[in-house]
Enzyme design. Structure first.
Site, PDB file in Angstrom:
ATOM      1  CG  HIS A 188      -2.195  -0.780   0.926  1.00 14.70           C
ATOM      2  ND1 HIS A 188      -2.841  -1.516   1.866  1.00 14.70           N
ATOM      3  CD2 HIS A 188      -2.893  -0.917  -0.211  1.00 14.70           C
ATOM      4  CE1 HIS A 188      -3.909  -2.075   1.321  1.00 14.70           C
ATOM      5  NE2 HIS A 188      -3.954  -1.726   0.063  1.00 14.70           N
ATOM      6  CD  GLU A 430      -6.398 -10.944 -18.730  1.00 16.25           C
ATOM      7  OE1 GLU A 430      -5.561 -10.217 -18.184  1.00 16.25           O
ATOM      8  OE2 GLU A 430      -7.582 -11.000 -18.362  1.00 16.25           O
ATOM      9  CG  ASP A 454      -2.873 -11.586 -15.922  1.00 17.74           C
ATOM     10  OD1 ASP A 454      -2.170 -12.039 -15.004  1.00 17.74           O
ATOM     11  OD2 ASP A 454      -3.901 -10.931 -15.723  1.00 17.74           O
ATOM     12  CB  CYS A 501      -5.721  -2.407 -21.524  1.00 20.91           C
ATOM     13  SG  CYS A 501      -6.291  -4.083 -21.246  1.00 20.91           S
TER      14      CYS A 501
HETATM   15  C1  PEP Z   1      -3.269  -7.329 -17.927  1.00 16.22           C
HETATM   16  O1  PEP Z   1      -3.266  -8.475 -17.485  1.00 16.22           O
HETATM   17  O2  PEP Z   1      -2.434  -6.890 -18.749  1.00 16.22           O
HETATM   18  C2  PEP Z   1      -4.280  -6.364 -17.459  1.00 16.22           C
HETATM   19  C3  PEP Z   1      -4.392  -5.169 -18.008  1.00 16.22           C
HETATM   20  O3  PEP Z   1      -5.074  -6.729 -16.429  1.00 16.22           O
HETATM   21  P1  PEP Z   1      -4.603  -6.742 -14.884  1.00 16.22           P
HETATM   22  O4  PEP Z   1      -3.268  -6.036 -14.796  1.00 16.22           O
HETATM   23  O5  PEP Z   1      -5.683  -6.044 -14.153  1.00 16.22           O
HETATM   24  O6  PEP Z   1      -4.510  -8.204 -14.607  1.00 16.22           O
HETATM   25 MG    MG Z   2      -4.933  -9.296 -16.399  1.00 12.78          MG
END
Ligand code: PEP
Ligand code: MG
Length: 571
Positions: A188, A430, A454, A501
Site C-alpha cells: 500500500h 491475456e 498476464d 491495456c
Molecule cells: C493485464 O493483465 O495486462 C491487465 C491489463 O489486467 P490486470 O493487470 O488487471 O490483470
Molecule cells: Mg490481467
C-alpha cells in the site's frame, strides 16, 4: 562518501534531499510506561480504539478531498481492522490478564499480522503491514508519543517498512523520495507513492542501514539506484536530470491537446486505464481519448458485500459521461489471482493465478454477473460503453457471456429501465490460449484488448509479482512479441479493432513496435500518455515496420530492448 545502493525502482523519478530515517522504535517509551489496574488499562484501550478509528476516518476524508481514492480505500480497510471483533477480543483478553494496554495492542496486532505473513497470496501477505500499523497507532495513542514530524525542508524518507498510515500522512510537497528495505509493487505504501508521484525504491534490505539521518541522498526511482553523499559532479548530473524531469512534466501538459498520429498520418487512440471515477480528472488532464480499461473489480474491494446494480451504475455512468463521446471499455470484475474478495469465500488455492478468477467466477455466479451487466448496459445510455471479459480461454466463454448480456437486457426491458441495446462485447487477450486461437475468438466478439501483464506471466511462466524472477519478466521476449503480432493480425483479418491495456501499452520503447503491428488503441495509466504520444508523433510507419521485422527476428528479450533503446534514444 559516494556509496551507491541498488534496489528495485518502483515509482520512477529523481528525488534529491537529506535523509529522514524512520525507526519506528517504541521500545524505550514502552519500557517507561506505568500500567494501571486491568480495569484502568481496559478503559485506556477503549478510548485509544475510538480515537484511532476517528483518526483513520479523518485521514480518509483528507484523502478523498485530495482525490486520492486508493488511499481512501486503504483507510477504509484500516477502519474495518481497528474495529475487528477478533482483534478486539485478543487485546482485551490480554488486558484482563494484567498485560498493559500498549503491550496488549502490540501483541494482538503482531499475532494477527503473523497470520497474514504466513499466507501464500502476496497481496494478503502485504496486509500484515496494515495490521501492524493499527497496533502501532494504538500504542502511539496510549503512550502519547506524537506523529512523525517532517519539518519544513524536503526529505527522503527511509525505513525498512513504512506503515500505510505513515505514508498517508506524508506531506507530498516535502517528501522527495521513499526508500524501503522491504515492500513490493503491491504494498500500500508503494500504491500511495505512485498516486502522488513520489520516486520510490524498495528491496534495499540491510543496505538501508548505511543511510544516516541528514545524509544527502539521491533516489532514482527508475533504475533503483540510491546515491549516498554523492560527489559534486555526480550530484550536479542528477540535479540536471531532476530539472529535465520537471521540464518534461511541463511539456507533458502541453502534449495533452495533441493527437497521437505518426509523422505519416497513422492515428493511434491513446486511452486511460482507470479504477474508479476519481481517476478521470487525471486521465482527461493527460489527454486520454476515452477509457480502454475500467478495472471494475476495484468497486468490489474494501467492502463486505458486493456493490449493488445501482452503485455500479452510478460509477459506470459517471465515467462514461466523462469520456465525452469517446469509448469507455468496462472490464467485468477480474476477481481472484492477486485480487481476492473475502466475501466470496474463495477456498484456498495453491495457484490463485491459475484458479477460480475473473470470467470463471462471473459465469458461475450470475448473482454477481447479472447486476454488473445490467449496470453497464444502463450506463450505455449516458455515453459509449463496451463490455470486456477478462481471462478468456475459449469461444464458449464468450458465447455464454453473450447469453447473459442478452438476459440482462431482457430483464432491464421488463423492469422498464432505460439501457443501451447495442453494447459491443470484447475480450482481453491475456492467456496464451486466447492468443493462439485469436482467429477463432475474433469471430465471436467485437474487439480485442491485449493484457500483457498476464500474457507475459503466463507465456513465460514468470510470476508477475515475484521479485526473485523479475529479471525474466519482459514484454520484449520474442515469444510474447510474436504472440502479440499474431493477435493483432488475427483481429484485423476478422475485421475487429485491436487494442492493448497491459503495461506494455504505456512503454514508450514499445510504441513503435505496437504502431507497426497496427494497434488501433493503446490504453495505459494516465501519466504514461504524453511520453507514448511523443514517440508515436515522431515515427514513420515504414521505419517502424522495418524495426518490427528486425525485432521479430531476434531471439532474446534483452536484444529487442536494446534495439528499441537505440531507436528511441534521440527522443
Ligand atoms: C493485464 O493483465 O495486462 C491487465 C491489463 O489486467 P490486470 O493487470 O488487471 O490483470
Ligand atoms: Mg490481467
Amino acid at each position: 562518501m559516494g556509496e551507491i545502493l541498488y534496489g528495485k525502482g518502483v515509482v520512477p523519478g529523481i528525488g534529491i534531499a537529506r535523509a529522514k530515517v524512520l525507526s519506528g522504535d517504541l521500545s524505550s517509551h514502552l519500557a517507561a510506561y506505568k500500567a494501571g489496574s486491568p480495569a484502568e488499562e481496559a478503559a485506556m484501550l477503549t478510548a485509544a480504539v475510538e480515537e484511532a478509528a476517528a483518526e483513520i476516518l479523518r485521514l480518509k476524508e483528507t484523502a478523498l478531498s485530495a482525490g486520492e481514492q486508493a488511499q481512501a480505500d486503504i483507510m477504509d480497510a484500516h477502519y474495518a481492522m481497528v474495529n475487528d471483533p477478533g482483534l478486539s477480543a485478543s487485546m482485551f483478553g490480554r488486558v484482563a490478564q494484567a498485560v498493559s494496554a500498549p503491550q496488549a495492542a502490540l501483541a494482538a496486532a503482531e499475532e494477527y499480522a503473523a497470520l497474514f505473513d504466513a499466507m501464500p497470496d502476496p497481496y494478503l501477505r502485504e496486509r500484515a503491514a496494515d495490521v501492524r500499523d493499527i497496533g502501532r497507532r494504538l500504542v502511539r495513542l496510549l503512550l502519547g508519543t506524537g506523529k512523525t514530524e517532517y519539518g519544513q525542508e524536503p526529505v527522503i524518507v527511509c525505513a525498512q517498512e513504512i506503515e500505510p498510515s505513515t505514508a498517508a500522512g506524508m506531506p507530498a510537497d516535502r517528501v522527495r523520495g521513499i526508500l524501503l528495505g522491504q515492500g513490493s509493487t503491491t504494498s500500500h505504501t508503494v500504491i500511495i507513492a505512485k498516486a502522488r508521484g513520489i520516486p520510490a525504491v524498495t528491496g534495499l534490505g540491510d543496505a538501508l542501514e548505511h543511510i544516516a539521518a541528514g545524509m544527502l541522498v539521491v533516489v532514482d526511482g527508475g533504475t533503483g539506484q540510491v546515491l549516498l553523499d554523492p560527489d559534486p559532479a555526480l550530484l550536479a548530473e542528477y540535479q540536471a536530470k531532476a530539472e529535465a524531469e520537471e521540464e518534461r512534466k511541463r511539456q507533458d501538459s502541453a502534449m495533452a491537446a495533441l493527437t497521437a498520429v505518426t509523422a505519416d498520418g497513422r492515428k493511434v487512440q491513446l486511452a486511460a486505464n482507470v479504477g474508479s471515477p476519481a481517476d478521470m480528472p487525471a486521465a482527461l488532464a493527460q489527454g486520454a481519448e476515452g477509457v480502454g480499461l475500467f478495472r471494475s473489480e476495484f468497486l468490489f474491494m474494501g467492502r463486505d458485500v458486493p456493490p449493488t446494480e445501482e452503485e455500479q451504475f452510478a460509477a459506470y455512468k459517471e465515467v462514461a459521461e466523462q469520456c465525452g463521446g469517446q469509448l469507455c471499455v468496462i472490464r467485468t470484475m477480474d476477481i481472484g489471482g492477486d485480487k481476492p474478495l473475502h466475501y466470496l469465500n474463495i477456498s484456498k488455492e495453491e495457484n490463485p493465478f491459475l484458479g477460480w478468477r475473473a470470467i470463471r467466477i462471473s459465469l458461475e455466479r450470475p448473482d454477481l454477473f447479472m447486476p454488473q451487466l445490467k449496470a453497464i448496459l444502463r450506463a450505455g445510455v449516458y455515453g459509449k460503453v463496451a463490455i470486456m471479459l477478462p481471462m478468456v480461454i475459449s469461444a464458449a466463454e464468450i458465447r455464454s457471456a453473450r447469453q447473459w448480456v442478452q438476459k440482462a437486457a431482457g430483464e432491464l426491458a421488463q423492469e422498464g429501465k432505460r439501457f443501451a441495446a447495442a453494447v459491443p462485447l470484447g475480450i482481453m487477450v491475456e492467456t496464451p490460449a486466447a492468443a493462439v486461437i485469436a482467429r477463432d475468438l475474433a469471430s465471436e466478439c467485437d474487439f480485442f484488448s491485449i493484457g500483457t501483464n498476464d500474457l507475459v506471466q503466463y507465456t513465460l511462466a514468470v510470476d508477475r509479482g515475484n521479485q526473485a524472477v523479475g529479471a525474466l519478466y519482459s514484454h520484449f521476449h520474442p515469444a510474447v512479441l510474436r504472440l502479440i503480432a499474431g493477435v493483432a493480425k488475427a483481429g484485423h483479418d476478422q475485421g475487429i479493432w485491436v487494442g492493448m491495456c497491459g503495461e506494455m501499452a504505456g512503454d514508450p520503447l514499445a510504441a513503435p513496435l505496437l504502431t507497426a503491428m497496427g494497434f488501433d488503441e493503446l490504453s495505459m495509466s494516465a501519466p504514461s500518455i504524453p511520453r507514448v504520444k511523443e514517440v508515436i508523433r515522431k515515427i514513420r510507419l515504414e521505419e517502424s515496420r522495418e524495426l518490427l521485422d528486425k525485432a521479430l527476428a531476434l531471439t532474446d528479450a534483452g536484444d529487442v530492448r536494446a534495439l528499441m533503446q537505440e531507436f528511441n534514444s534521440p527522443v
